[in-house]
Design a protein around this motif. Structure first.
Motif, PDB file in Angstrom:
ATOM      1  N   GLN A   1      -0.757  50.309  69.648  1.00 19.89           N
ATOM      2  CA  GLN A   1      -1.831  50.907  70.443  1.00 19.89           C
ATOM      3  C   GLN A   1      -2.744  49.780  70.942  1.00 19.89           C
TER       4      GLN A   1
ATOM      5  N   THR B   1      -1.022  57.690  74.291  1.00 18.71           N
ATOM      6  CA  THR B   1      -0.441  58.532  73.238  1.00 18.71           C
ATOM      7  C   THR B   1       0.433  59.628  73.871  1.00 18.71           C
ATOM      8  N   GLY B   2       1.611  59.828  73.285  1.00 19.76           N
ATOM      9  CA  GLY B   2       2.540  60.833  73.811  1.00 19.76           C
ATOM     10  C   GLY B   2       3.384  60.331  74.976  1.00 19.76           C
TER      11      GLY B   2
ATOM     12  N   GLN C   1       6.157  54.965  61.843  1.00 21.81           N
ATOM     13  CA  GLN C   1       4.730  55.074  62.149  1.00 21.81           C
ATOM     14  C   GLN C   1       3.930  55.490  60.905  1.00 21.81           C
TER      15      GLN C   1
ATOM     16  N   GLY D   1       5.954  58.389  74.837  1.00 23.99           N
ATOM     17  CA  GLY D   1       7.384  58.322  74.501  1.00 23.99           C
ATOM     18  C   GLY D   1       7.803  57.080  73.736  1.00 23.99           C
ATOM     19  N   LYS D   2       6.840  56.362  73.148  1.00 18.88           N
ATOM     20  CA  LYS D   2       7.169  55.091  72.477  1.00 18.88           C
ATOM     21  C   LYS D   2       8.029  55.318  71.235  1.00 18.88           C
ATOM     22  N   THR D   3       7.585  56.234  70.368  1.00 18.95           N
ATOM     23  CA  THR D   3       8.357  56.510  69.148  1.00 18.95           C
ATOM     24  C   THR D   3       9.734  57.054  69.503  1.00 18.95           C
ATOM     25  N   THR D   4       9.760  57.930  70.506  1.00 20.29           N
ATOM     26  CA  THR D   4      11.026  58.523  70.937  1.00 20.29           C
ATOM     27  C   THR D   4      12.027  57.432  71.314  1.00 20.29           C
TER      28      THR D   4
HETATM   29  N1  LIG Z   1      10.477  66.401  67.403  1.00 17.73           N
HETATM   30  C1  LIG Z   1       9.925  66.667  68.593  1.00 17.73           C
HETATM   31  N2  LIG Z   1      10.226  67.833  69.232  1.00 17.73           N
HETATM   32  C2  LIG Z   1       9.699  68.111  70.447  1.00 17.73           C
HETATM   33  N3  LIG Z   1       8.878  67.289  71.116  1.00 17.73           N
HETATM   34  C3  LIG Z   1       8.540  66.134  70.552  1.00 17.73           C
HETATM   35  C4  LIG Z   1       9.044  65.760  69.254  1.00 17.73           C
HETATM   36  N4  LIG Z   1       8.537  64.549  68.942  1.00 17.73           N
HETATM   37  C5  LIG Z   1       7.755  64.182  69.996  1.00 17.73           C
HETATM   38  N5  LIG Z   1       7.757  65.122  70.949  1.00 17.73           N
HETATM   39  C6  LIG Z   1       7.057  65.051  72.252  1.00 17.73           C
HETATM   40  O1  LIG Z   1       7.566  63.934  72.944  1.00 17.73           O
HETATM   41  C7  LIG Z   1       6.530  63.225  73.595  1.00 17.73           C
HETATM   42  C8  LIG Z   1       6.573  61.752  73.210  1.00 17.73           C
HETATM   43  O2  LIG Z   1       6.325  61.650  71.818  1.00 17.73           O
HETATM   44  P1  LIG Z   1       6.327  60.230  71.068  1.00 17.73           P
HETATM   45  O3  LIG Z   1       6.088  60.480  69.631  1.00 17.73           O
HETATM   46  O4  LIG Z   1       7.546  59.482  71.452  1.00 17.73           O
HETATM   47  O5  LIG Z   1       5.058  59.542  71.755  1.00 17.73           O
HETATM   48  P2  LIG Z   1       4.332  58.207  71.357  1.00 17.73           P
HETATM   49  O6  LIG Z   1       4.172  57.439  72.626  1.00 17.73           O
HETATM   50  O7  LIG Z   1       5.030  57.510  70.239  1.00 17.73           O
HETATM   51  O8  LIG Z   1       2.938  58.781  70.892  1.00 17.73           O
HETATM   52  P3  LIG Z   1       1.887  58.168  69.827  1.00 17.73           P
HETATM   53  O9  LIG Z   1       1.353  56.909  70.419  1.00 17.73           O
HETATM   54  O10 LIG Z   1       0.855  59.236  69.771  1.00 17.73           O
HETATM   55  O11 LIG Z   1       2.612  57.970  68.556  1.00 17.73           O
HETATM   56  C9  LIG Z   1       5.228  63.929  73.241  1.00 17.73           C
HETATM   57  O12 LIG Z   1       4.880  64.741  74.352  1.00 17.73           O
HETATM   58  C10 LIG Z   1       5.572  64.788  72.057  1.00 17.73           C
HETATM   59  O13 LIG Z   1       4.855  65.986  72.112  1.00 17.73           O
END
Ligand SMILES: Nc1ncnc2c1ncn2[C@@H]1O[C@H](COP(=O)(O)OP(=O)(O)OP(=O)(O)O)[C@@H](O)[C@H]1O
Length: 588
Positions: free
Chosen positions: A540, A382-383, A428, A385-388
């Motif tokens: 996940q 988690t966190g 998501q 960067g997948k969604t990013t």
């Molecule tokens: N809008 C935002 N502004 C600042 N930081 C962000 C923002 N969205 C996400 N982050 C940060 O970027 C990082 C990656 O976030 P992301 O949502 O891409 O993770 P993820 O792998 O999809 O997580 P999860 O599995 O929990 O959904 C995290 O550290 C989060 O805190």
């Protein structure tokens, strides 16, 4: 939260908005001004007619003259009444029309905002600005347009007429008018900053209320209802306090103006009485003068009560202007390139990314390729960067290094419509709109037939529960989809993305609320429905993506493994750990 950018300062913002939004009504405004001028002329003519009626009719006993002049006065009064109806209609049209255009412009601008701009203002503030602030400006226009023009015309005209009736008595106006102007100007200077604070506190209430309503279940579960009530009461008390202070000043304006008006009338009668008794001014002229002075003061009072609305309109205009002047950071390029073919191919080339204002990079040197007809799974803690990563494919943000190509062209060189048009996204958090099952599914494909809608529901494993809902496709869905379960919401979101055929499907961790058997059936059905497209599944659960053509493993924003399940099990330590932890969970 950083402050939104400041647009035009003070009354400048209001002037700018009025210039832009009143322009389409220039013709109607010119016609209104002409009608108001005619109305003012009528109002100014009446005391002069009355003076004539007194001097030439009553004093000399000419009954015929009294009747003729009286008839003329009646006709003028009726004419002025009709003109007044017309001008009220006209100003309402202009004010409401300008307000509608302002709201539409704000809505368009906010729709073009990226997450960064929305975050900078905050959702509650954007809502207050679109509704409450525009309403303040419209109310000001509605109340001010005709009365202000009329007041200027009447004050100027009445002064001229008063001087004509008696130059000596007119000296009184030289004292009364500047005193009024000083008092009014001083009060307005105090009121503008107070009105600004008032609007900010309306924002605050909106913010607290919104958070409390959306988070009501959490509040109750954690027994925080009392604390949250206090938070709301504090915000409400702050607004009440500034409102009370502001309206106390408003309340002082009228008595001050009335004192000046009454003292002036007393002065006119006192000095005028002397002039009449000395025989230097006819009695008719004195009564006409008195009416003109009262007209000046009455219209000054009207102008003041209208101008008193200005501080709130000025504060609101600043807030509306700030939104309209904020350019979205993500905008279409002037010379947008259209890819030769929409294949759905995606390529990340050494991509670095950090959120605006964020300290750490979220993605570092990410490189991979997604090909049409293949399914790619993305896993990572988690966190990681997948969604990013998916957001960058949609160009919700711009990369800070490297490039993202869709259909062989950098996403920054494509228009948003061209880029996002062939992409089917399942976010998501499966957001649904208020309406029906069908209206939600037809969101992206309004022309989809019932058969296509049912097919998408079948693929998304949602057919059975939709068929069981009262009304089927026409079953109501509450805003946000709160009247169905999380898993049902996810499946309807998936079906919505499938109704419109796309070249590239992005599924962002949207299988998490499904049981393992439904998850497996859905993936099998998806494979058939999306055979030729590029498919990305963020998950996940390893079981969701283990059969994908390729799997990308992310760890703290870096790609630490790419390959098939077997390859990664053999080569990638992070993947081995994820698999081990999940098998451990299942064993437990
Ligand atoms: N809008 C935002 N502004 C600042 N930081 C962000 C923002 N969205 C996400 N982050 C940060 O970027 C990082 C990656 O976030 P992301 O949502 O891409 O993770 P993820 O792998 O999809 O997580 P999860 O599995 O929990 O959904 C995290 O550290 C989060 O805190």
């Amino acid at each position: 939260m950083p402050e939104p950018p400041v647009g035009g300062a003070g009354g400048g913002a209001l002037t700018r908005l009025l210039r832009v939004f009143l322009r389409p009504y220039a013709g109607l405004l010119a016609a209104m001004t002409a009608l108001l001028a005619a109305q003012a002329a009528g109002n100014l003519y009446l005391p002069a007619l009355n003076a004539d009626l007194t001097n030439k009719g009553v004093v000399s006993g000419d009954t015929g003259y009294v009747w003729r002049t009286g008839g003329l006065m009646l006709a003028v009064v009726l004419g002025v009444g009709l003109l007044s109806v017309a001008t009220t209609w006209g100003t309402s049209r202009v004010a409401m029309g300008a307000g509608t255009r302002m709201r539409a412009a704000l809505f368009r601008r906010v729709q073009a905002f990226s997450t960064a701009e929305v975050g900078r203002f905050g959702i509650p503030s954007l809502i207050t600005r679109n509704i409450n602030d525009v309403q303040q400006i419209t109310a000001f226009l509605q109340a001010a347009l005709a009365p202000l023009v009329m007041a200027v015309l009447m004050c100027a005209g009445a002064v001229v007429m008063a001087v004509r009736e008696s130059a000596a008595l007119s000296l009184l106006l030289v004292v009364a008018v500047p005193v009024l102007a000083l008092v009014i100007g001083g009060l307005l200077l105090v009121l503008v900053p107070m009105a600004r604070t008032m609007q900010d506190r309306v924002d605050r209430i909106n913010h607290v209320l919104r958070e409390q309503i959306t988070g009501v279940r959490v509040t109750r579960a954690f027994l925080r209802t009392g604390t949250e009530q206090q938070r709301f009461h504090r915000a409400s008390a702050d607004l009440t306090a500034i409102s009370l202070r502001t309206f106390r000043i408003y309340a002082a304006i009228m008595p001050v103006v009335m004192v000046v008006a009454n003292l002036s009338s007393v002065g006119v009668i006192w000095f005028g009485g002397h002039l009449v008794s000395r025989g230097s001014t006819p009695i008719g002229n004195l009564t006409a003068f008195l009416v003109y002075v009262l007209q000046v003061l009455v219209y000054a009072v009207i102008a003041v009560s209208v101008i008193a609305l200005a501080p709130r309109a000025v504060a609101s205009a600043e807030r509306v202007d700030q939104v309209l002047r904020t350019d979205p950071v993500i905008a279409d390029p002037a010379d947008a390139v259209t890819p030769a073919e929409a294949t759905g191919a995606v390529e990340f080339r050494h991509v670095d990314f950090g959120y605006p204002g964020g300290e750490r990079p979220v993605l570092t040197d990410v490189t991979f390729t997604l090909r049409p007809g293949r399914t790619t799974g993305i896993v990572g803690s988690t966190g990681s960067g997948k969604t990013t990563l998916l957001q960058l494919i949609l160009r919700a943000f711009d990369v800070t290094g490297g490039e993202v190509l869709v259909d062989g062209v950098d996403v920054r060189r494509q228009s948003a419509d061209r880029l996002r048009g062939p992409i089917g996204l399942v976010p998501q958090a499966g957001f649904l709109f208020g309406g029906t099952v069908a209206s939600n599914l037809r969101f992206a494909a309004p022309d989809a037939t019932d058969e296509q809608v049912w097919r998408a529901l079948t693929t998304a494993q949602a057919r059975d529960f939709v068929a069981a809902m009262p009304g089927g496709l026409d079953a109501p869905i509450d805003q946000g989809g709160t009247n169905i379960s999380g898993g049902q919401r996810q499946r309807l979101s998936i079906a919505r993305a499938l109704v419109r055929p796309s070249r590239l499907y992005l599924f962002d961790d949207c299988f998490s609320a499904l049981d393992v058997a439904t998850d497996a059936r859905l993936r099998a059905a998806l494979r058939d429905a999306t055979r030729e497209a590029t498919v990305v599944i963020v998950a996940q659960r390893v079981s969701t993506i283990m059969h994908a053509d390729q799997i990308i493993v992310l760890d703290a924003g870096r790609v630490v493994g790419v390959g098939t399940h077997e390859h990664l099990l053999d080569q990638c330590v992070t993947y081995q750990e994820i698999v081990a932890s999940q098998l451990g969970e299942e064993a437990a």
